[in-house]
Design an enzyme around this catalytic site. Structure first.
Site, PDB file in Angstrom:
ATOM      1  N   LYS A 175      -1.730  -7.985  -5.807  1.00  0.00           N
ATOM      2  CA  LYS A 175      -1.817  -8.741  -4.550  1.00  0.00           C
ATOM      3  C   LYS A 175      -3.177  -8.576  -3.889  1.00  0.00           C
ATOM      4  CE  LYS A 175      -1.375  -5.113  -1.573  1.00  0.00           C
ATOM      5  NZ  LYS A 175      -2.083  -4.809  -0.311  1.00  0.00           N
ATOM      6  N   THR A 181      -0.971  -9.677   2.699  1.00  0.00           N
ATOM      7  CA  THR A 181      -2.365  -9.376   2.379  1.00  0.00           C
ATOM      8  C   THR A 181      -3.204 -10.639   2.233  1.00  0.00           C
ATOM      9  OG1 THR A 181      -1.512  -7.457   1.180  1.00  0.00           O
ATOM     10  CG2 THR A 181      -3.826  -7.961   0.891  1.00  0.00           C
TER      11      THR A 181
END
Length: 342
Positions: free
Chosen positions: A192, A249
């Site tokens: 991620k 994120t």
């Protein structure tokens, strides 16, 4: 319960603050590598360097002793160092007998052999007898320290580790879910960060919300393909450490990895972008290694490969986007999403 947090960065400090407010935790030791930093935090009762504005509760004790000494009477040890320091810490702690968990999200990039190891693979090499796992999920340190609602996942093959993490951190503002798919949780936490750089790039280029949604969705497919090839369960990537952490994120303004993409889109060099952060952005350091490991497994990760080309300076931001859009069409289905190119 006594908790020892090894690493006084923003995230380690935030968890120490959170644990100190939990009735199940009687004392928290927060260890800093730098004795001067530990002394400064002890005097100010605040981590002015990494988490300013949040008072350290009385139950948090500062230490700069040898990590084994700092953790000698702990019931739970949290390793809150960056990925690059994990091997060293686990080697030091290889003989401890209490549950231990790390917080870092990434892959190892500097080992001379077998580069691209996930945290649990490093632990298997240097400290295989540890009862160990990871605490991960969508979380910004500032929000945890504020007591804003957050959900994390405690992943380990050992029930004792999962139970200790839940006992130490589960509370009114922080929910901790247990999971035994350690591989899946770690892959999600590592990949991620790379994908967030891509999303920051797209947002910095003002490509629109459609582009952002496409990157997140197809990025999730890349992450899942790699995870399954490494032995993870597909459903883990629809949970907190997969989809949840990716969305946070890739879209959150507090995300350092997203910020790197934004700054590169504005024309900054990579060194300028990294220097402006003041903190580690794990995606910068692990992107190339993630892609190399995927290639070794025969897994295509075109978005992640585009990030590598951008970070290496072999492609400009607009060229990365053009390369992704020129890819041949493919079918979207559960099977194609997991087993074929993105």
């Amino acid at each position: 319960m006594k908790v020892c947090v090894l690493g006084a960065g923003a995230w380690g400090t935030a968890l120490a603050v959170n644990a100190a407010a939990n009735p199940a935790v009687h004392a928290v030791t927060l260890w800093a590598r730098d004795a001067a930093q530990a002394d400064a935090m002890s005097a100010a009762r605040e981590n002015t360097r990494y988490l300013p504005g949040f008072a350290l509760p009385p139950a948090v004790h500062l230490s700069a002793a040898d990590p084994r000494e700092a953790a000698s009477d702990a019931d739970l040890i949290i390793v809150a160092t960056p990925m690059a320091a994990l091997r060293e810490q686990l080697t030091r702690l290889r003989d401890v007998r209490v549950p231990l968990a790390w917080l870092c999200k990434g892959v190892e990039t500097s080992a001379s052999s077998a580069p691209g190891l996930l945290a649990h693979e490093i632990q298997a090499q240097v400290a295989p007898q540890l009862l160990a796992g990871v605490l991960s999920g969508p979380s910004f340190a500032q929000e945890v320290a504020k007591g804003q609602p957050t959900a994390l996942v405690a992943a380990s093959a050992h029930a004792a580790v999962r139970d200790a993490l839940v006992s130490a951190f589960h509370g009114p503002s922080l929910r901790v879910y247990a999971n035994d798919d350690l591989v899946g949780v770690e892959v999600g936490g590592a990949v991620k960060n790379v994908l967030a750089i891509a999303t920051g790039l797209a947002d910095g280029l003002a490509l629109g919300l459609n582009a952002r949604a496409a990157l997140i969705t197809r990025g999730l497919a890349e992450m899942t393909r790699l995870g399954i090839a490494l032995g993870a369960r597909a459903e883990t990537f629809m949970g907190l450490s997969g989809l949840g952490d990716l969305v946070l994120t890739a879209t959150g303004d507090l995300s350092r990895n997203r910020k790197v993409g934004l700054l590169l889109a504005q024309g900054m060099s990579l060194s300028q972008a990294v220097a402006s952060l003041g903190h580690v952005a794990e995606g910068v350091y692990c992107a190339r290694t993630v892609v190399q490991r995927a290639q070794g497994l025969g897994i295509e990760m075109p978005i992640s490969a585009g990030v590598v080309a951008l970070l290496d300076g072999t492609s400009r931001p607009d060229e990365v986007v053009a390369t992704l859009m020129r890819r041949d069409p493919t079918q979207e289905s559960p099977e194609s999403g997991l087993n074929q190119a993105g």
